[in-house]
Design a protein around this motif. Structure first.
Motif, PDB file in Angstrom:
ATOM      1  N   ASP A  22       0.864  -1.263  -0.042  1.00  0.00           N
ATOM      2  CA  ASP A  22      -0.154   0.059   0.085  1.00  0.00           C
ATOM      3  C   ASP A  22       0.729   1.168  -0.118  1.00  0.00           C
ATOM      4  OD1 ASP A  22      -2.474  -1.619  -0.133  1.00  0.00           O
ATOM      5  OD2 ASP A  22      -2.788  -1.272   1.814  1.00  0.00           O
ATOM      6  N   LEU A  23       1.927   1.182   0.711  1.00  0.00           N
ATOM      7  CA  LEU A  23       2.886   2.312   0.322  1.00  0.00           C
ATOM      8  C   LEU A  23       3.256   2.457  -0.797  1.00  0.00           C
ATOM      9  CD1 LEU A  23       4.750   4.327   2.157  1.00  0.00           C
ATOM     10  CD2 LEU A  23       6.513   2.576   2.181  1.00  0.00           C
ATOM     11  N   LEU A  24       3.700   1.611  -1.482  1.00  0.00           N
ATOM     12  CA  LEU A  24       4.261   1.720  -2.952  1.00  0.00           C
ATOM     13  C   LEU A  24       3.108   2.418  -3.803  1.00  0.00           C
ATOM     14  CD1 LEU A  24       6.565  -0.062  -2.086  1.00  0.00           C
ATOM     15  CD2 LEU A  24       6.541  -1.068  -4.201  1.00  0.00           C
ATOM     16  N   ALA A  25       1.753   1.805  -3.663  1.00  0.00           N
ATOM     17  CA  ALA A  25       0.786   2.032  -4.336  1.00  0.00           C
ATOM     18  C   ALA A  25       0.256   3.687  -3.991  1.00  0.00           C
ATOM     19  CB  ALA A  25      -0.394   1.099  -3.853  1.00  0.00           C
ATOM     20  N   ASP A  26       0.434   4.287  -2.939  1.00  0.00           N
ATOM     21  CA  ASP A  26      -0.031   5.679  -2.539  1.00  0.00           C
ATOM     22  C   ASP A  26       1.167   6.346  -3.400  1.00  0.00           C
ATOM     23  OD1 ASP A  26      -2.302   4.987  -1.279  1.00  0.00           O
ATOM     24  OD2 ASP A  26      -1.263   4.950   0.557  1.00  0.00           O
ATOM     25  N   PHE A  27       2.562   5.809  -3.305  1.00  0.00           N
ATOM     26  CA  PHE A  27       3.605   6.665  -3.958  1.00  0.00           C
ATOM     27  C   PHE A  27       3.289   6.575  -5.580  1.00  0.00           C
ATOM     28  CE2 PHE A  27       8.162   8.021  -4.705  1.00  0.00           C
ATOM     29  CZ  PHE A  27       7.892   9.184  -4.054  1.00  0.00           C
ATOM     30  N   TYR A  28       2.945   5.732  -5.975  1.00  0.00           N
ATOM     31  CA  TYR A  28       2.746   5.271  -7.336  1.00  0.00           C
ATOM     32  C   TYR A  28       1.398   6.499  -7.893  1.00  0.00           C
ATOM     33  CZ  TYR A  28       1.292   3.685 -11.950  1.00  0.00           C
ATOM     34  OH  TYR A  28       0.960   3.983 -13.272  1.00  0.00           O
ATOM     35  N   ARG A  29       0.600   6.571  -6.923  1.00  0.00           N
ATOM     36  CA  ARG A  29      -0.547   7.276  -7.053  1.00  0.00           C
ATOM     37  C   ARG A  29      -0.214   8.757  -7.274  1.00  0.00           C
ATOM     38  NH1 ARG A  29      -6.124   6.902  -6.045  1.00  0.00           N
ATOM     39  NH2 ARG A  29      -5.768   4.582  -4.948  1.00  0.00           N
ATOM     40  N   ARG A  30       0.755   9.148  -6.324  1.00  0.00           N
ATOM     41  CA  ARG A  30       1.049  10.608  -6.357  1.00  0.00           C
ATOM     42  C   ARG A  30       1.791  10.722  -7.561  1.00  0.00           C
ATOM     43  NH1 ARG A  30       5.654  13.542  -2.665  1.00  0.00           N
ATOM     44  NH2 ARG A  30       5.465  15.613  -3.785  1.00  0.00           N
ATOM     45  N   ASN A  31       2.679   9.844  -7.923  1.00  0.00           N
ATOM     46  CA  ASN A  31       3.587  10.127  -9.207  1.00  0.00           C
ATOM     47  C   ASN A  31       2.767  10.056 -10.465  1.00  0.00           C
ATOM     48  OD1 ASN A  31       6.574  10.600  -8.537  1.00  0.00           O
ATOM     49  ND2 ASN A  31       5.851   8.879  -7.190  1.00  0.00           N
ATOM     50  N   ILE A  32       1.809   9.270 -10.396  1.00  0.00           N
ATOM     51  CA  ILE A  32       1.007   9.206 -11.903  1.00  0.00           C
ATOM     52  C   ILE A  32      -0.127  10.619 -11.685  1.00  0.00           C
ATOM     53  CG2 ILE A  32      -1.345   8.059 -10.936  1.00  0.00           C
ATOM     54  CD1 ILE A  32       0.958   7.264 -14.615  1.00  0.00           C
ATOM     55  N   HIS A  33      -0.252  11.131 -10.640  1.00  0.00           N
ATOM     56  CA  HIS A  33      -0.936  12.364 -10.512  1.00  0.00           C
ATOM     57  C   HIS A  33       0.006  13.344 -11.339  1.00  0.00           C
ATOM     58  CE1 HIS A  33      -4.074  11.013  -7.422  1.00  0.00           C
ATOM     59  NE2 HIS A  33      -4.235  10.696  -8.592  1.00  0.00           N
ATOM     60  N   ILE A  34       1.059  13.425 -10.619  1.00  0.00           N
ATOM     61  CA  ILE A  34       2.017  14.314 -11.266  1.00  0.00           C
ATOM     62  C   ILE A  34       2.424  14.201 -12.655  1.00  0.00           C
ATOM     63  CG2 ILE A  34       4.667  14.912 -11.036  1.00  0.00           C
ATOM     64  CD1 ILE A  34       4.574  14.183  -8.134  1.00  0.00           C
ATOM     65  N   TYR A  35       2.409  13.025 -12.913  1.00  0.00           N
ATOM     66  CA  TYR A  35       2.831  12.836 -14.384  1.00  0.00           C
ATOM     67  C   TYR A  35       1.275  13.214 -15.478  1.00  0.00           C
ATOM     68  CZ  TYR A  35       3.611  10.553 -19.037  1.00  0.00           C
ATOM     69  OH  TYR A  35       3.990  10.403 -20.235  1.00  0.00           O
ATOM     70  N   ARG A  36       0.195  13.049 -14.773  1.00  0.00           N
ATOM     71  CA  ARG A  36      -0.952  13.826 -15.530  1.00  0.00           C
ATOM     72  C   ARG A  36      -0.841  15.176 -15.735  1.00  0.00           C
ATOM     73  NH1 ARG A  36      -4.110  18.222 -14.971  1.00  0.00           N
ATOM     74  NH2 ARG A  36      -5.652  17.953 -16.365  1.00  0.00           N
ATOM     75  N   ASN A  37      -0.319  15.838 -14.632  1.00  0.00           N
ATOM     76  CA  ASN A  37       0.178  17.321 -14.527  1.00  0.00           C
ATOM     77  C   ASN A  37       1.080  17.832 -15.787  1.00  0.00           C
ATOM     78  OD1 ASN A  37      -2.147  17.642 -12.721  1.00  0.00           O
ATOM     79  ND2 ASN A  37      -0.448  17.788 -10.983  1.00  0.00           N
ATOM     80  N   ILE A  38       2.043  16.849 -15.908  1.00  0.00           N
ATOM     81  CA  ILE A  38       3.105  17.285 -16.789  1.00  0.00           C
ATOM     82  C   ILE A  38       2.643  17.015 -18.206  1.00  0.00           C
ATOM     83  CG2 ILE A  38       5.244  16.260 -17.848  1.00  0.00           C
ATOM     84  CD1 ILE A  38       6.023  15.241 -15.000  1.00  0.00           C
TER      85      ILE A  38
END
Length: 263
Positions: free
Chosen positions: A204-220
Motif C-alpha cells: 500500500d505504501l508503494l501504491a500510494d507513492f505510485y498514485r502520487r507520481n501518476i497524478h504528477i505525470y498527468r499534470n506534466i
C-alpha cells in the motif's frame, strides 16, 4: 481468425503512430539544494550560492539548453500561485534567487530561454510509512526493516560525499544514471515483503507513492500543446524512477535523459 484479422489491421496504425513526431519529456532528478530536510533520509549539500557552485550551475544550465525545452515543470503545488508570482518578480528584477533547485535551475534556465512562465506540477498524496514501521515491529521484521533503512541512508550519504568532490553537473549525471535509478526503484520495492493477506502495509505504501507520481505525470502531460513540445521536469531524485517509468510506458511521448545532452 477474427482476432488475427484485428491484429493485422492494427499493425499499420501502431507503426504510423510510432513514426509520427512525439513530444519529448526529460526528467531531471535533483538533490534538494536548500537542505529543507523534508525526506526520511536527507542528503547534505553545501552552499549552492557560493561562487564555485554558481559557476557549476551555469555549466548545468548550458547543458540543459541543448534540450531546448519549450516548457519547464517544477516540484511545486500545481494549484498554488507562489511560483507564478515569484518568477514574474524575478523577470522584473524584484526577486533574488533562493538556494532551492526550483530557483537555481528552473527559474534561471527559463529566463535565459525567454520563457514567460514556469509550470508547477506537484500533487500531494498519502505516504503511510509509519504503517509499515509498525507492521515490521509487530511481526518480528524489525531487523529486515532496519537493514533497508541503513542501505538507504548509506546511499544518500554516498551521494552527499560525491557532491563534495564533484561539480553539480557531475553529481546530477551520477544521480540520473540508469544504474542508480534502478537501485532506487529496487529499494522502494523492498517494502513489498512487509505484508500479509488483508494487511498489505508495504504494498500500500508503494501504491500510494505510485498514485502520487501518476497524478504528477498527468499534470506534466497536461502541458503538451503540440507534437513538438519538449518539457523539462525538475524534481527531487526520489521521483526519478517513477516518472521515467510513466514516460516510458506512454507511447504518445518520448523519454529523454540528461545523459543524452552531456558530451
Amino acid at each position: 481468425m477474427r482476432s488475427f484479422l484485428v491484429l493485422a489491421f492494427a499493425i499499420p496504425q501502431v507503426a504510423w503512430s510510432q513514426a509520427a513526431p512525439r513530444p519529448e519529456i526529460l526528467i531531471l532528478g535533483t538533490y534538494h539544494m536548500a537542505n529543507p530536510g523534508h525526506d526520511i533520509h536527507n542528503m547534505q549539500a553545501d552552499d549552492v550560492l557560493a561562487a564555485k557552485r554558481q559557476q557549476e550551475i551555469a555549466q548545468l544550465i548550458a547543458v540543459l539548453k541543448k534540450f531546448n525545452p519549450t516548457k519547464i515543470a517544477i516540484e511545486s503545488d500545481v494549484s498554488g500561485g507562489r511560483v507564478t508570482k515569484e518568477y514574474a518578480e524575478y523577470l522584473a528584477g524584484k526577486y533574488t534567487l533562493s538556494p532551492n533547485e526550483i530557483d537555481q535551475i528552473g527559474y534561471r534556465l527559463a529566463k535565459e530561454l525567454g520563457h514567460r512562465t514556469v509550470y508547477p506540477v506537484d500533487a500531494d498524496g498519502d505516504f503511510p510509512y509509519l504503517r509499515v514501521v509498525n507492521y515490521a515491529k509487530a511481526n518480528g521484521l524489525q531487523s529486515k526493516f532496519d537493514a533497508i533503512q541503513a542501505r538507504t541512508a548509506q546511499r544518500v550519504k554516498a551521494q552527499g560525499d560525491f557532491l563534495a568532490s564533484h561539480t553539480v553537473l557531475e553529481t546530477l549525471q551520477y544521480m540520473n544514471s540508469d544504474s542508480l535509478a534502478a537501485v532506487d526503484m529496487a529499494q522502494y520495492f523492498s517494502f513489498v515483503q512487509f505484508a500479509e493477506p488483508y494487511e498489505y502495509a508495504g504494498p500500500d505504501l508503494l501504491a500510494d507513492f505510485y498514485r502520487r507520481n501518476i497524478h504528477i505525470y498527468r499534470n506534466i502531460t497536461a502541458l503538451i500543446d503540440s507534437p513538438g513540445e519538449r518539457i523539462l521536469v525538475i524534481y527531487g531524485a526520489g521521483h526519478l524512477g517513477w516518472l521515467r517509468q510513466d514516460v516510458s510506458n506512454d507511447a504518445s511521448v518520448t523519454l529523454r535523459k540528461l545523459a543524452d545532452f552531456v558530451r
